[in-house]
Scaffold this active site. Sequence first.
Site, PDB file in Angstrom:
ATOM      1  N   LYS A 164       0.847  -1.200   0.000  1.00  0.00           N
ATOM      2  CA  LYS A 164       0.000   0.000   0.000  1.00  0.00           C
ATOM      3  C   LYS A 164       0.875   1.239   0.000  1.00  0.00           C
ATOM      4  O   LYS A 164       2.000   1.144   0.487  1.00  0.00           O
ATOM      5  CB  LYS A 164      -0.955   0.024   1.192  1.00  0.00           C
ATOM      6  CG  LYS A 164      -0.362  -0.279   2.584  1.00  0.00           C
ATOM      7  CD  LYS A 164       0.746   0.492   3.169  1.00  0.00           C
ATOM      8  CE  LYS A 164       0.673   1.962   3.355  1.00  0.00           C
ATOM      9  NZ  LYS A 164       1.915   2.528   3.962  1.00  0.00           N
ATOM     10  N   TYR A 215      -4.529   4.285   5.926  1.00  0.00           N
ATOM     11  CA  TYR A 215      -5.051   3.453   7.030  1.00  0.00           C
ATOM     12  C   TYR A 215      -6.329   4.064   7.612  1.00  0.00           C
ATOM     13  O   TYR A 215      -7.295   3.352   7.902  1.00  0.00           O
ATOM     14  CB  TYR A 215      -4.010   3.307   8.149  1.00  0.00           C
ATOM     15  CG  TYR A 215      -2.870   2.395   7.788  1.00  0.00           C
ATOM     16  CD1 TYR A 215      -3.033   1.017   7.746  1.00  0.00           C
ATOM     17  CD2 TYR A 215      -1.614   2.910   7.485  1.00  0.00           C
ATOM     18  CE1 TYR A 215      -1.996   0.179   7.416  1.00  0.00           C
ATOM     19  CE2 TYR A 215      -0.553   2.076   7.154  1.00  0.00           C
ATOM     20  CZ  TYR A 215      -0.753   0.707   7.116  1.00  0.00           C
ATOM     21  OH  TYR A 215       0.283  -0.122   6.777  1.00  0.00           O
TER      22      TYR A 215
HETATM   23  P1  NAD Z   1      12.311   1.597   2.321  1.00  0.00           P
HETATM   24  O1  NAD Z   1      12.781   2.916   1.832  1.00  0.00           O
HETATM   25  O2  NAD Z   1      12.809   1.131   3.638  1.00  0.00           O
HETATM   26  O3  NAD Z   1      12.617   0.465   1.254  1.00  0.00           O
HETATM   27  C1  NAD Z   1      12.446   0.670  -0.125  1.00  0.00           C
HETATM   28  C2  NAD Z   1      13.352  -0.285  -0.884  1.00  0.00           C
HETATM   29  O4  NAD Z   1      13.239   0.015  -2.270  1.00  0.00           O
HETATM   30  C3  NAD Z   1      14.833  -0.122  -0.502  1.00  0.00           C
HETATM   31  O5  NAD Z   1      15.398  -1.392  -0.332  1.00  0.00           O
HETATM   32  C4  NAD Z   1      15.434   0.559  -1.710  1.00  0.00           C
HETATM   33  O6  NAD Z   1      16.777   0.203  -1.923  1.00  0.00           O
HETATM   34  C5  NAD Z   1      14.556   0.022  -2.835  1.00  0.00           C
HETATM   35  N1  NAD Z   1      14.590   0.872  -4.032  1.00  0.00           N
HETATM   36  C6  NAD Z   1      14.711   0.395  -5.285  1.00  0.00           C
HETATM   37  N2  NAD Z   1      14.743   1.397  -6.160  1.00  0.00           N
HETATM   38  C7  NAD Z   1      14.657   2.533  -5.450  1.00  0.00           C
HETATM   39  C8  NAD Z   1      14.659   3.906  -5.809  1.00  0.00           C
HETATM   40  N3  NAD Z   1      14.734   4.297  -7.086  1.00  0.00           N
HETATM   41  N4  NAD Z   1      14.564   4.818  -4.831  1.00  0.00           N
HETATM   42  C9  NAD Z   1      14.449   4.433  -3.543  1.00  0.00           C
HETATM   43  N5  NAD Z   1      14.452   3.138  -3.136  1.00  0.00           N
HETATM   44  C10 NAD Z   1      14.545   2.200  -4.088  1.00  0.00           C
HETATM   45  O7  NAD Z   1      10.710   1.662   2.306  1.00  0.00           O
HETATM   46  P2  NAD Z   1       9.703   0.732   3.101  1.00  0.00           P
HETATM   47  O8  NAD Z   1       9.305   1.444   4.345  1.00  0.00           O
HETATM   48  O9  NAD Z   1      10.185  -0.642   3.164  1.00  0.00           O
HETATM   49  O10 NAD Z   1       8.409   0.843   2.137  1.00  0.00           O
HETATM   50  C11 NAD Z   1       8.321   0.085   0.940  1.00  0.00           C
HETATM   51  C12 NAD Z   1       6.834  -0.078   0.587  1.00  0.00           C
HETATM   52  O11 NAD Z   1       6.214  -0.813   1.614  1.00  0.00           O
HETATM   53  C13 NAD Z   1       6.073   1.219   0.478  1.00  0.00           C
HETATM   54  O12 NAD Z   1       5.114   1.113  -0.525  1.00  0.00           O
HETATM   55  C14 NAD Z   1       5.394   1.361   1.812  1.00  0.00           C
HETATM   56  O13 NAD Z   1       4.192   2.117   1.776  1.00  0.00           O
HETATM   57  C15 NAD Z   1       5.111  -0.078   2.141  1.00  0.00           C
HETATM   58  N6  NAD Z   1       5.032  -0.347   3.586  1.00  0.00           N
HETATM   59  C16 NAD Z   1       3.962  -1.002   4.037  1.00  0.00           C
HETATM   60  C17 NAD Z   1       3.835  -1.262   5.373  1.00  0.00           C
HETATM   61  C18 NAD Z   1       2.649  -2.031   5.876  1.00  0.00           C
HETATM   62  O14 NAD Z   1       2.456  -2.094   7.076  1.00  0.00           O
HETATM   63  N7  NAD Z   1       1.851  -2.626   5.005  1.00  0.00           N
HETATM   64  C19 NAD Z   1       4.803  -0.832   6.263  1.00  0.00           C
HETATM   65  C20 NAD Z   1       5.917  -0.178   5.763  1.00  0.00           C
HETATM   66  C21 NAD Z   1       6.018   0.074   4.407  1.00  0.00           C
END
Ligand code: NAD
Length: 372
Positions: free
Chosen positions: A142, A226
Amino acid sequence: MKADSIHSRRTFLQQASLGISASLLAAPAFASHSLFTPPQTGKPLGVALVGLGYYSRDLLAPALQETKNCRLAGIVTGTPAKAEEWKKKYNIPDKNVYNYQNFDRIADNPDIDIVYVVLPNSMHAGYVTRAAKAGKHVICEKPMALSVRECEGMIEACKKAGKELSIGYRMHFEPTTQEIMRIGQQKEMGQVQMVSAGAGYRETRTGHWKVKKAYGGGAMMDMGVYALQAARYVTGEEPVAVTAQTFTNRPDMFREVDETTTFQLVFPGGALANLHTSFGMSMNYLRATAEKGWFRLDPFSAYGGIKGESSKGPLQFPKINQQAAQMDEVAYCIANKKPMRVTGEEGLKDMRVVEAIYQSVKNGSRRIELKA
Ligand code: NAD
């Protein structure tokens, strides 16, 4: 047996074991508010996580060590050091490790059944479409994408490929949340009159993609969905009108995206929702007032410790690993050709409201009408 009836049966067994009377067990109006623990079936499906950031590392990969119907079989990462670390930690063979350039070759890998897209929001549409074209089922985090148009394209791509698409709305798999969906949607306390919910945390990472517009950043996209989901799943309805406002206390950091957004929704059955989201403050609560009582969750979208109460007393349900429950059920439904609990359409419905919220903000908090 249809998934609905499996879900209902599970509800019955679980609620019966909790001593809940049969009178509360009327057939659910929506499959989304019934408890279901899928039985273990056959060989676990292989999941490949795309993007090994915070959510994959801290929540999804550990949850995949608990799942029965699926397992962590592959990874997609642009960082070779992460690939090495994950290969060792999770015993992933070289042939199941991809980067963003050779990702499409996953089509030839029978170990991978499900691609789970856990990338920045702006990358969801592209990778879901590529995964579907590679002939894989898809789970997408999401918010589903940046616009209704992108969501429609993703749904179409999966449909065309004959593959399932589910969105990572883990709260739909959480038992206390399922109970408040049931109370609200079945009007157990009469018509819901007001839903109030707030979801936020203090974001301090100034350079992170979550504060960049091009990546689909901002509080509304990240945490606001949410609160929006809560209003939709408590009422079981789609809003017909939206107004919204944004605010910032840190204009230097929040030049491109919203720091705090408040939004109000009008539902066709008469319920109003007063919702907020923020990257400036920590909050996590949901409260609904109905004609004959109230119910609430506090917190309502945390990874654990969801605490429920109603005007009739505490809401006590088993504590579960939300991500494991989510992925196990998705895998079960894929393997057994049952309908998904959280479909792409569910993500699209949220995006329709998010677009209206942005439109309202842009037009000085004008009321935006939505088709019922
Ligand atoms: P994050 O920034 O920690 O991780 C993102 C990942 O994408 C990193 O490993 C990064 O290296 C990679 N990536 C690849 N190409 C990239 C680019 N061009 N720029 C930036 N990063 C790049 O983010 P996150 O918190 O893990 O979030 C990722 C997704 O998960 C989002 O859509 C977020 O909304 C979702 N999320 C959902 C929940 C949930 O409870 N359902 C919780 C956290 C995050």
